[in-house]
Design an enzyme around this catalytic site. Structure first.
Site, PDB file in Angstrom:
ATOM      1  CB  ILE A 107      -0.968  -0.007   1.212  1.00  0.00           C
ATOM      2  CG1 ILE A 107      -1.889   1.224   1.197  1.00  0.00           C
ATOM      3  CG2 ILE A 107      -0.247  -0.154   2.532  1.00  0.00           C
ATOM      4  CD1 ILE A 107      -3.022   1.168   2.218  1.00  0.00           C
ATOM      5  CB  CYS A 108       1.045   4.159   0.699  1.00  0.00           C
ATOM      6  SG  CYS A 108       1.494   5.900   0.835  1.00  0.00           S
ATOM      7  CG  ASN A 109       5.623   6.293  -0.510  1.00  0.00           C
ATOM      8  OD1 ASN A 109       4.999   6.722  -1.480  1.00  0.00           O
ATOM      9  ND2 ASN A 109       6.194   7.104   0.369  1.00  0.00           N
TER      10      ASN A 109
END
Length: 203
Positions: A107-109
Site C-alpha cells: 500500500i502507498c509507497n
C-alpha cells in the site's frame, strides 16, 4: 502453512494503513476472536522499536534475519522508509514470497517500491498514481498498461492500494485470505466506509 500474517514496517511507516486489516484479522464486531484464522506479526529491519510517521513506536516480533520462511501473507505497509536504502533489504524477501506463491499486499509507497523492483510487471495494479509508479519504477517498471486507477486492486495474489485506501486495501486482502465469509467482509467494509449513523439512522 503457517497462519501468520507478516507486516513489514520500515522507519516512518504510515500507521493508519495497518489498522483495518490487522483489526479484522484479530477481532470480530464485538471482541477479540477466540480462535482467529490468522495471527498478526510485525517484521522490522532489526529487533528494535520501529517508529511511525506519527511517532508511535512498535516492537517487532521478527527482524529481517529472524522472520519465518513459511507464513500466510506478506504485507508491506507504506510510509517514508520505502524511499530510503533500508528498503532494498526487503527486495529478496518479496522475491521469495512471489516464488512461493504467497499472498502479498503493498500500500502507498510500498506499491511504488514494488514497481521499482519490477514486481508489478505481470499483474494489474494501482498505487499513488501512475506518475509516481513511473517515477519510482524507471526502467524496471514496464507495465503502465496494467495500472488501474482504483483505490485498491487485487490480481494474482498481489494486492496494491494508494495511501488513502487503507479500508479498500483491507477488504481486498481479507477476501483473498478468506478471513471470513464474503458477506461479513462486505459488512465490515460498509460499516467503516459509511459509518454507524448512516447504516443505523436514528428513528
Amino acid at each position: 502453512m503457517s497462519n501468520e500474517i507478516l507486516y513489514i514496517l520500515l522507519p516512518d511507516y504510515a500507521a493508519h494503513e495497518i489498522v483495518y486489516l490487522s483489526q479484522a484479522i484479530a477481532s470480530d464486531e464485538y471482541k477479540l476472536k477466540d480462535n482467529p484464522k490468522y495471527v498478526n506479526r510485525i517484521v522490522a529491519p532489526a529487533m528494535e522499536p520501529v517508529k511511525s510517521i506519527g511517532g508511535f513506536r512498535t516492537l517487532p516480533d521478527y527482524s529481517f534475519e529472524t522472520m519465518p520462511d513459511d507464513y500466510a501473507a506478506l504485507v508491506l505497509i507504506g510510509g517514508f522508509g520505502w524511499a530510503t536504502p533500508v528498503a532494498e533489504r526487503v527486495k529478496p524477501i518479496v522475491i521469495k514470497a512471489i516464488e512461493k506463491g504467497k499472498i502479498i499486499g503493498a500500500i502507498c509507497n510500498a506499491a511504488s517500491f514494488m514497481a521499482k523492483c519490477g514486481f508489478l510487471n505481470a499483474v494489474k495494479h494501482t498505487g499513488n498514481g501512475l506518475d509516481q509508479l513511473k517515477l519510482w519504477g524507471g526502467d524496471q517498471y514496464t507495465n503502465p498498461g496494467g495500472y488501474v486507477h482504483a483505490q485498491a486492486v487485487s490480481d494474482k495474489n498481489i494486492v496494491t492500494a494508494n495511501g488513502s485506501a487503507a479500508l479498500e486495501f483491507a477488504k481486498e486482502m481479507l477476501q483473498l485470505l478468506e478471513n471470513d465469509t464474503p458477506e461479513r467482509i462486505e459488512m465490515y467494509y460498509q460499516f467503516n466506509k459509511q459509518g454507524f449513523c448512516t447504516l443505523f439512522p436514528k428513528d
